[in-house]
Design a protein around this motif. Structure first.
Motif, short mmCIF file in Angstrom:
data_model
loop_
_atom_site.label_atom_id
_atom_site.label_comp_id
_atom_site.label_asym_id
_atom_site.label_seq_id
_atom_site.Cartn_x
_atom_site.Cartn_y
_atom_site.Cartn_z
N LEU B 206 -9.31 8.57 2.84
CA LEU B 206 -8.61 9.67 3.50
C LEU B 206 -8.04 8.88 4.94
N THR B 207 -9.12 8.17 5.62
CA THR B 207 -8.42 7.51 6.82
C THR B 207 -7.32 6.49 6.45
N LEU B 208 -7.41 5.99 5.43
CA LEU B 208 -6.42 4.87 5.08
C LEU B 208 -5.25 5.74 4.68
N ALA B 209 -5.36 6.65 4.11
CA ALA B 209 -4.10 7.63 3.81
C ALA B 209 -3.31 8.07 5.07
N ALA B 210 -4.35 8.42 6.09
CA ALA B 210 -3.55 8.95 7.42
C ALA B 210 -3.03 7.73 7.96
N ARG B 211 -3.61 6.51 8.02
CA ARG B 211 -2.95 5.48 8.60
C ARG B 211 -1.79 4.99 7.94
N LEU B 212 -1.53 5.11 6.38
CA LEU B 212 -0.49 4.68 5.78
C LEU B 212 0.71 5.66 6.18
N GLY B 213 0.34 6.87 6.18
CA GLY B 213 1.38 7.88 6.42
C GLY B 213 1.88 7.88 7.79
N ALA B 214 1.11 7.49 8.76
CA ALA B 214 1.44 7.26 10.22
C ALA B 214 2.38 6.01 10.39
N ALA B 215 2.02 5.02 9.53
CA ALA B 215 2.76 3.79 9.65
C ALA B 215 3.88 3.89 9.05
N VAL B 216 4.27 4.80 7.89
CA VAL B 216 5.52 5.02 7.53
C VAL B 216 6.32 5.90 8.44
N ARG B 217 5.80 6.95 9.20
CA ARG B 217 6.45 7.66 9.96
C ARG B 217 7.06 6.90 11.38
N THR B 218 5.92 5.95 11.61
CA THR B 218 6.13 5.32 12.94
C THR B 218 7.48 4.40 12.75
N ALA B 219 7.39 3.58 11.48
CA ALA B 219 8.31 2.61 10.94
C ALA B 219 9.66 3.32 10.93
N ARG B 220 9.90 4.52 10.65
CA ARG B 220 11.17 5.35 10.43
C ARG B 220 11.66 5.52 11.73
N ALA B 221 10.53 6.15 12.95
CA ALA B 221 10.92 6.31 14.22
C ALA B 221 11.31 5.19 14.98
N ASP B 222 10.86 3.96 14.58
CA ASP B 222 11.40 2.88 15.16
C ASP B 222 12.40 2.09 14.53
N HIS B 223 13.13 2.71 13.56
CA HIS B 223 14.29 2.15 12.79
C HIS B 223 13.71 0.77 12.13
N ALA B 224 12.15 0.71 11.88
CA ALA B 224 11.89 -0.53 11.16
C ALA B 224 11.76 0.01 9.65
N ASN B 225 11.49 -1.06 8.74
CA ASN B 225 11.23 -0.85 7.37
C ASN B 225 10.08 -0.08 6.97
N PRO B 226 10.07 1.00 6.43
CA PRO B 226 8.90 1.72 6.35
C PRO B 226 8.24 1.19 5.00
N ILE B 227 9.05 0.50 3.96
CA ILE B 227 8.37 -0.29 2.84
C ILE B 227 7.51 -1.47 3.37
N THR B 228 7.79 -2.02 4.47
CA THR B 228 7.09 -3.23 4.75
C THR B 228 5.91 -2.81 5.54
N ALA B 229 5.96 -1.53 6.10
CA ALA B 229 4.94 -1.09 6.84
C ALA B 229 3.73 -0.68 5.91
N VAL B 230 4.06 -0.26 4.71
CA VAL B 230 3.09 0.16 3.41
C VAL B 230 2.41 -1.27 3.26
N THR B 231 3.14 -2.25 2.85
CA THR B 231 2.49 -3.48 2.33
C THR B 231 1.70 -4.17 3.58
N ASP B 232 2.24 -4.10 4.78
CA ASP B 232 1.44 -4.70 5.95
C ASP B 232 0.15 -4.10 5.96
#
Lengths: 352, 352
Positions: B206-232
């Motif tokens: 559940l914590t991992l899911a929260a972190r993955l979801g946050a990473a995608v959201r943050t990447a989008r806000a930062d105009h970064a690549n959300p896919i890379t955020a997942v694999t990172d």
């Protein structure tokens, strides 16, 4: 109160097969089951409905499934006890009596087998006065008595307990589980107190089955007509005597469904069935419909022919026997009338 | 130990949708369900696996059915509590903790909604480390922990309790009841003590899911690549980026089954699914198989695309993420490997 011993089973199985209107399972298998149990554990006590105390806990036990499967897939012998125990646990009760949910070749004898095993007495009666294919098609449904909790046990050791919002939903869920586990399961459900029995049962049907079975046997021994022996005792009308010229049968949705044609000397009768014979028509004229009993007997012997055993070439006589009058009320016909089964006709009483 | 409040749900739903590998139900519906419960009853306590007392009574609750149906047939909101209470009664226990049976969009949030309603804490983990379509496909099966008694509740108020001889039979019977009652039910089963959790759960998902979801959201806000955020964060390999050119999908046997084709700039990927994405092939070469996670994400946004939502024209990226190592043991592959699902190939690890 009287005892049922091994010597009584042959007549009961034959008579119950007649009253089962083609369904309720194979009388031969039912007899073997009850014979084995009574031989091992001793005779069963049969009590009349009016002998049962008002606070008795009466539990119907039965086979549920497609008789086409039931004839090949035998029980392992532990199912009914497993279902009873699961029901007792779910409801926090101890059964004081067993009873048949329907009169049919197998299902009139299943409670006798379990009664021998458990030592519980069996009530002389059943919840239909015949056999019907679906679990909600019982007088307790008309009387507002719930089927739930319904305990179901299969041959593999699986059990389940259904708490359904209606008796129809109990049927649907149990039927689905039945199909998933191989189309033949055993159930304990529709618990009644002794006080509820007059509303929930047709009284005396095990005794009636025994008398019918004996009448057919005696007629044969006396070289008399076994068919007449049935109508002399149970009433009813003759629909046709002839030869089965066609049977179509499929096992779908947990039922054995199909139809048959019987050609007589000057007429042709068509039968439709879903586990039980439900409709008889002659040249597009509706002759008999559910909930009246449509009974197919071997013309020579008077032996009942179940829907799964009927085959080309059988020489049979079809009788119509009147059902319990509670079934022909509007509520009764809504539950078990021809339209419920998808037949495009209304109920009509038997011809005179 | 920490609290999960409404503000956390968006990230959890997104991340769980990614880890759900196309299944586990619609993250949007799961989020609405948990939001409503937490808004009404207050936040949920999340505890780590190693914080759970050894004698704790941990109950997984989940939706069971075809996600294709689940998106249209909403719960009435009483099912999970009804299932929990039926299980507690059947087993004579009181739950001390809830947990997710799988990480998936809906099924990671179903326990949170029930936890808000009951005040019970939720364990941070799940019994698969991903989502799988069938109830026996859980680490407790590998650890010899029974699914039974399995309590099932539907939207109409029906409940049933299954006592099966194996976790596979529990699945078969529950699935049949699920189909009979409309293809979407809620279950409580596979009770574990706190001491059994290390064997029965993948911790921290559940914590991992929260972190993955946050990473995608943050990447989008930062105009970064959300896919890379997942694999990172989660590791894994890129299988294709392209456009969905074909989807075929049927709802049969209580599952959503089918396949899809994704055409990229220089390759074509074919996906097969049964609720979850289970097989990815490129020009007849097997690229990734169950039990590894095959995750379909919107290329632009990183949002997970479930098997029931996938449609022609979607611009998607497919990732392969490694599964929990217990799934790639011989016993694990027998339970959830590609051959169980009827695919004619062996498991192969993800390409590097």
């Amino acid at each position: 109160m009287r005892e049922i011993d091994v010597a009584d089973l042959d007549d009961i199985a034959r008579g119950a097969g007649i009253l089962g209107t083609g369904g309720g399972g194979d009388p031969y298998l039912g007899r073997l089951l009850a014979e084995a149990a009574i031989t091992r554990h001793g005779p069963v006590t049969l009590v009349a409905v009016d002998e049962v105390p008002a606070d008795a806990v009466v539990v119907p036990v039965s086979m549920l499934g497609a008789p086409t499967v039931g004839t090949e897939k035998l029980p392992n012998g532990t199912e009914t006890l497993a279902a009873l125990r699961a029901l007792e646990q779910a409801r926090g009760i101890s059964a004081t009596h067993l009873v048949a949910i329907e009169i049919g070749g197998m299902n009139s004898l299943v409670p006798l087998a379990l009664a021998a095993e458990t030592g519980l007495p069996v009530v002389d009666g059943d919840a239909m006065g015949r056999a019907f294919p679906e679990a909600q098609m019982v007088l307790p449904t008309l009387a507002g008595i719930p089927a739930s909790p319904m305990a179901v046990a299969d041959d593999k050791g699986n059990t389940l307990t259904v708490n359904a919002v209606s008796n129809l939903w109990a049927e649907r869920i149990a039927r689905a589980a039945c199909v998933a586990t191989g189309c033949s399961v055993y159930t304990a459900d529709t618990v009644m107190t002794g006080a509820q029995l007059p509303d929930g049962l047709v009284a005396g049907t095990l005794t009636l089955a025994a008398r019918l079975g004996a009448a057919v046997r005696t007629a044969r021994a006396d070289h008399a007509n076994p068919i007449t022996a049935v109508t002399d005792l149970a009433g009813g009308v003759h629909l046709i005597t002839g030869k089965v010229t066609d049977v179509h049968r499929t096992t779908t949705g947990g039922f054995g469904r199909g139809g048959a044609t019987i050609v007589g000397t000057d007429a042709e009768l068509r039968l439709s069935f879903q586990n039980e014979y439900l409709l008889a028509t002659r040249h597009d004229e509706v002759l008999a419909t559910t909930p009246d009993l449509i009974c197919v007997l071997e013309t020579d012997t008077g032996e009942p022919v179940t829907t799964e055993a009927l085959r080309y070439g059988n020489r049979v006589t079809v009788l119509g026997l009147p059902c319990d009058p509670r079934w022909t009320t509007p509520a009764g016909l809504e539950l078990v009338g021809p339209r419920y089964f998808g037949y495009d006709c209304d109920y009509r009483g038997l011809p005179r």
